[in-house]
Design a protein around this motif. Sequence first.
Motif, short mmCIF file in Angstrom:
data_model
loop_
_atom_site.label_atom_id
_atom_site.label_comp_id
_atom_site.label_asym_id
_atom_site.label_seq_id
_atom_site.Cartn_x
_atom_site.Cartn_y
_atom_site.Cartn_z
N ALA A 144 9.01 -5.75 38.23
CA ALA A 144 8.85 -7.16 38.60
C ALA A 144 8.57 -7.35 40.09
CB ALA A 144 10.11 -7.95 38.22
N LEU A 145 8.87 -6.35 40.91
CA LEU A 145 8.70 -6.51 42.35
C LEU A 145 7.24 -6.72 42.73
CD1 LEU A 145 11.16 -3.86 43.80
CD2 LEU A 145 11.61 -6.22 43.12
N GLY A 182 6.18 -15.40 42.39
CA GLY A 182 7.07 -16.54 42.47
C GLY A 182 7.60 -16.98 41.12
N ALA A 183 7.32 -16.20 40.07
CA ALA A 183 7.83 -16.52 38.74
C ALA A 183 9.27 -16.09 38.54
CB ALA A 183 6.95 -15.86 37.68
N ALA A 184 9.79 -15.27 39.45
CA ALA A 184 11.19 -14.83 39.40
C ALA A 184 11.66 -14.62 40.82
CB ALA A 184 11.32 -13.54 38.59
N ASP A 185 12.94 -14.80 41.04
CA ASP A 185 13.51 -14.60 42.37
C ASP A 185 14.20 -13.26 42.51
OD1 ASP A 185 12.68 -16.97 43.57
OD2 ASP A 185 14.33 -18.09 42.66
N GLY A 186 14.15 -12.46 41.47
CA GLY A 186 14.75 -11.14 41.53
C GLY A 186 14.35 -10.34 40.31
N ARG A 202 8.94 -1.43 47.79
CA ARG A 202 9.81 -0.53 47.03
C ARG A 202 11.12 -1.20 46.62
NH1 ARG A 202 8.72 3.75 43.87
NH2 ARG A 202 10.67 4.80 43.38
N THR A 203 11.61 -2.12 47.44
CA THR A 203 12.91 -2.74 47.19
C THR A 203 12.74 -4.23 46.97
OG1 THR A 203 13.38 -3.25 49.50
CG2 THR A 203 13.95 -1.03 48.72
N VAL A 204 13.81 -4.86 46.50
CA VAL A 204 13.77 -6.31 46.30
C VAL A 204 13.58 -7.02 47.63
CG1 VAL A 204 16.30 -6.54 46.37
CG2 VAL A 204 14.91 -8.27 45.19
N GLU A 205 14.15 -6.49 48.70
CA GLU A 205 13.94 -7.09 50.02
C GLU A 205 12.48 -7.00 50.43
OE1 GLU A 205 18.27 -5.84 49.98
OE2 GLU A 205 16.38 -4.90 49.42
N ASP A 206 11.84 -5.85 50.14
CA ASP A 206 10.41 -5.71 50.44
C ASP A 206 9.60 -6.79 49.74
OD1 ASP A 206 10.95 -3.39 51.88
OD2 ASP A 206 10.41 -2.05 50.23
N SER A 207 9.90 -6.99 48.46
CA SER A 207 9.13 -7.94 47.66
C SER A 207 9.32 -9.37 48.15
CB SER A 207 9.52 -7.82 46.19
OG SER A 207 8.72 -8.64 45.38
N LEU A 208 10.55 -9.75 48.42
CA LEU A 208 10.80 -11.12 48.88
C LEU A 208 10.21 -11.37 50.26
CD1 LEU A 208 14.48 -11.53 47.62
CD2 LEU A 208 12.43 -12.59 46.66
N TRP A 241 -2.31 1.38 41.53
CA TRP A 241 -1.64 0.35 40.75
C TRP A 241 -0.92 -0.66 41.63
CZ3 TRP A 241 -3.49 -0.26 36.24
CH2 TRP A 241 -3.94 0.82 35.50
N ILE A 242 -0.13 -0.19 42.60
CA ILE A 242 0.59 -1.13 43.46
C ILE A 242 -0.39 -1.97 44.26
CG2 ILE A 242 2.11 -1.32 45.46
CD1 ILE A 242 3.60 -0.80 42.90
N GLY A 243 -1.41 -1.34 44.83
CA GLY A 243 -2.38 -2.09 45.61
C GLY A 243 -3.08 -3.16 44.79
N CYS A 244 -3.49 -2.81 43.57
CA CYS A 244 -4.18 -3.79 42.73
C CYS A 244 -3.25 -4.92 42.29
CB CYS A 244 -4.78 -3.09 41.52
SG CYS A 244 -6.26 -2.11 41.89
N GLU A 245 -2.00 -4.60 41.98
CA GLU A 245 -1.07 -5.65 41.57
C GLU A 245 -0.73 -6.57 42.73
OE1 GLU A 245 1.05 -3.31 37.83
OE2 GLU A 245 2.25 -3.79 39.61
N VAL A 246 -0.56 -6.00 43.92
CA VAL A 246 -0.30 -6.84 45.09
C VAL A 246 -1.52 -7.73 45.36
CG1 VAL A 246 0.03 -6.81 47.59
CG2 VAL A 246 1.40 -5.31 46.14
#
Length: 399
Positions: A47-48, A55-59, A128-134, A153-158
């Motif tokens: 989910a990160l 913005g569909a989830a806060d964690g 990598r972490t929830v803090e990174d994502s937020l 994958w990460i680059g395309c999803e971001v």
Amino acid sequence: MAEPQRVVIVGSGLAGASAAGALRDRGYGGDLVVFGRERHRPYELPALSKDVLLGAADGPNRVHEPEFYEEVDLRLGVEITAVRLADHVVVDSTGAEHSYDRLVLATGSTPRALPVPGADLPGLHTLRTVEDSLALREKLVEGARVVVVGAGWIGCEVAAAARTRGAEVTVVDPVDVPLRRVLGPTVGGVFRELHEAHGVRWRLGVGVDGFTPDGVRLADGTEVAGDVVVLGVGAAPNTALAREAGLALADGGVAVDAALRASDPDVFAIGDIAAHDHPRYDGRVRVEHWANAKDQGVHVAGSVLGAAEPYQASPYFFSDQFELGMEYRGLADPENDRLVVRGSLERREFTAYWLRDGRLRAAMNVNQWDDGTALQALVDAHAAVSPDQLRTAAPGDLV
């Protein structure tokens, strides 16, 4: 093998937490200690780069309900710095020693950096972490200029999340097609066209020469201006603890046998770090995906308690980008295996198959959701099928 009285798990991510859950599910009643560097209750990572960024989830999703950890000695914010195999002891950063009868290493991986000028500038984001994502989500706003380095994958999803939130997005990578290493040029081209249709700009076929306060300097001398720069150039398995302990390493990870046991008989390794002697594949397999962490965590519980069953699950992962959803099963060599497509690449509704020596090595369903069980069975069996069968028959008719 006698049942251990004390099991220590180093790593509180999905793999480690799944191992703890499976041990209790199997009826293990001994001491069970889980050490984690993060201070969060164990959570899942997918989910990160998806719902949290959008913005569909806060964690993220948690691995277990809070009540589960009443049965486990969960020690968060604690870093294990050494393993003494001969003494059956792990040592934390304070110097405290913790004994074990069986040890499970689930230390995960760390985002890679680029060894170029400016790589230490503040404001470069990894995920990598929830803090990174937020923290990154706060920057993905309407009109922000976002440069994503890495077309995996990460680059395309971001990139998909940033563009959905209204940012101007450019993706940079030395490859000529996104996701080429995993999917090859034809299927990777589907993702390139998907992103282009949503306004993502590609700078492919050129590497990064450095970072500046104003963006990214490319190897061809040009610059890409950016308010936000995201590094998505892969992850490095955290093998230092195993290496310094004297455990055997292989293929970038910790060498484990078919049952996930390391070179010391009382130590096991799972998840991102496990270079697994996989019964279904030639040589070792190391996979950095959600399903592998979860499934190896569940499987290793049996090995810790004395079973010798091999872990045989085929690699699996999924991705959601804009209106495209996909699932991938197996392990292909897209540059050399034969690609067969059933359905329409143009409509982005298809199943891609990869064949080697007449046998199915991998399959990916895109925006089609009824065939997962059949595709899993075909991939697991390395089914002998012809290209014509794959093009014309429904997967369920081939099982």
